[in-house]
Design a protein around this motif. Structure first.
Motif, PDB file in Angstrom:
ATOM      1  N   PHE A 138      62.418 -81.047  59.064  1.00  0.00           N
ATOM      2  CA  PHE A 138      63.271 -80.936  60.268  1.00  0.00           C
ATOM      3  C   PHE A 138      64.419 -81.611  60.391  1.00  0.00           C
ATOM      4  O   PHE A 138      65.592 -81.249  60.497  1.00  0.00           O
ATOM      5  N   THR A 160      63.934 -73.192  57.471  1.00  0.00           N
ATOM      6  CA  THR A 160      63.314 -72.680  58.766  1.00  0.00           C
ATOM      7  C   THR A 160      61.966 -72.036  58.483  1.00  0.00           C
ATOM      8  O   THR A 160      60.963 -72.057  58.976  1.00  0.00           O
ATOM      9  N   GLU A 211      69.484 -73.318  55.420  1.00  0.00           N
ATOM     10  CA  GLU A 211      68.787 -73.488  56.799  1.00  0.00           C
ATOM     11  C   GLU A 211      67.759 -72.441  56.832  1.00  0.00           C
ATOM     12  O   GLU A 211      66.674 -72.673  57.512  1.00  0.00           O
ATOM     13  N   TYR A 212      68.220 -71.219  56.759  1.00  0.00           N
ATOM     14  CA  TYR A 212      67.190 -69.986  56.611  1.00  0.00           C
ATOM     15  C   TYR A 212      65.992 -70.174  55.936  1.00  0.00           C
ATOM     16  O   TYR A 212      64.630 -70.236  56.679  1.00  0.00           O
ATOM     17  N   LEU A 260      66.853 -80.193  57.857  1.00  0.00           N
ATOM     18  CA  LEU A 260      67.474 -78.909  58.655  1.00  0.00           C
ATOM     19  C   LEU A 260      68.577 -79.492  59.646  1.00  0.00           C
ATOM     20  O   LEU A 260      69.620 -78.609  59.718  1.00  0.00           O
ATOM     21  N   MET A 272      59.271 -74.159  57.130  1.00  0.00           N
ATOM     22  CA  MET A 272      58.793 -74.929  58.148  1.00  0.00           C
ATOM     23  C   MET A 272      57.793 -74.262  58.773  1.00  0.00           C
ATOM     24  O   MET A 272      56.593 -74.778  59.491  1.00  0.00           O
TER      25      MET A 272
END
Length: 81
Positions: free
Chosen positions: A8, A50, A46-47, A11, A53
């Motif tokens: 996180f 995500t 970032e994608y 990110l 995660m």
């Protein structure tokens, strides 16, 4: 849990690069290849982060969830604490 927190934070670091460096450069009209390629790479990362995660959270909750009976024996009355 620490791995999830690290992901996180990574990110958020990538998002801050977009917000404070790359997007303002494009708004100023700096459309050099390096800026647009960097923005594209950070957005893709970032994608991917995500999605990773979400997968990591799903794995954690699948394998480390509490037992379904929550420690209640068959002879125990669930209404009495």
């Amino acid at each position: 849990m620490l791995a999830k927190l690290d992901g996180f934070l990574l990110l958020l670091a990538r998002a801050s690069i977009n917000k404070w460096r790359l997007v303002p450069a494009i708004e100023r009209g700096d459309l050099r290849g390096a800026v647009t390629v960097s923005l594209r790479k950070t957005l893709i990362s970032e994608y991917i982060l995500t999605i990773l995660m979400f997968i990591f959270t799903a794995v954690l909750t699948t394998f480390t969830s509490p037992p379904a009976d929550f420690g209640i024996d068959e002879g125990d009355d669930p209404d009495v604490f």
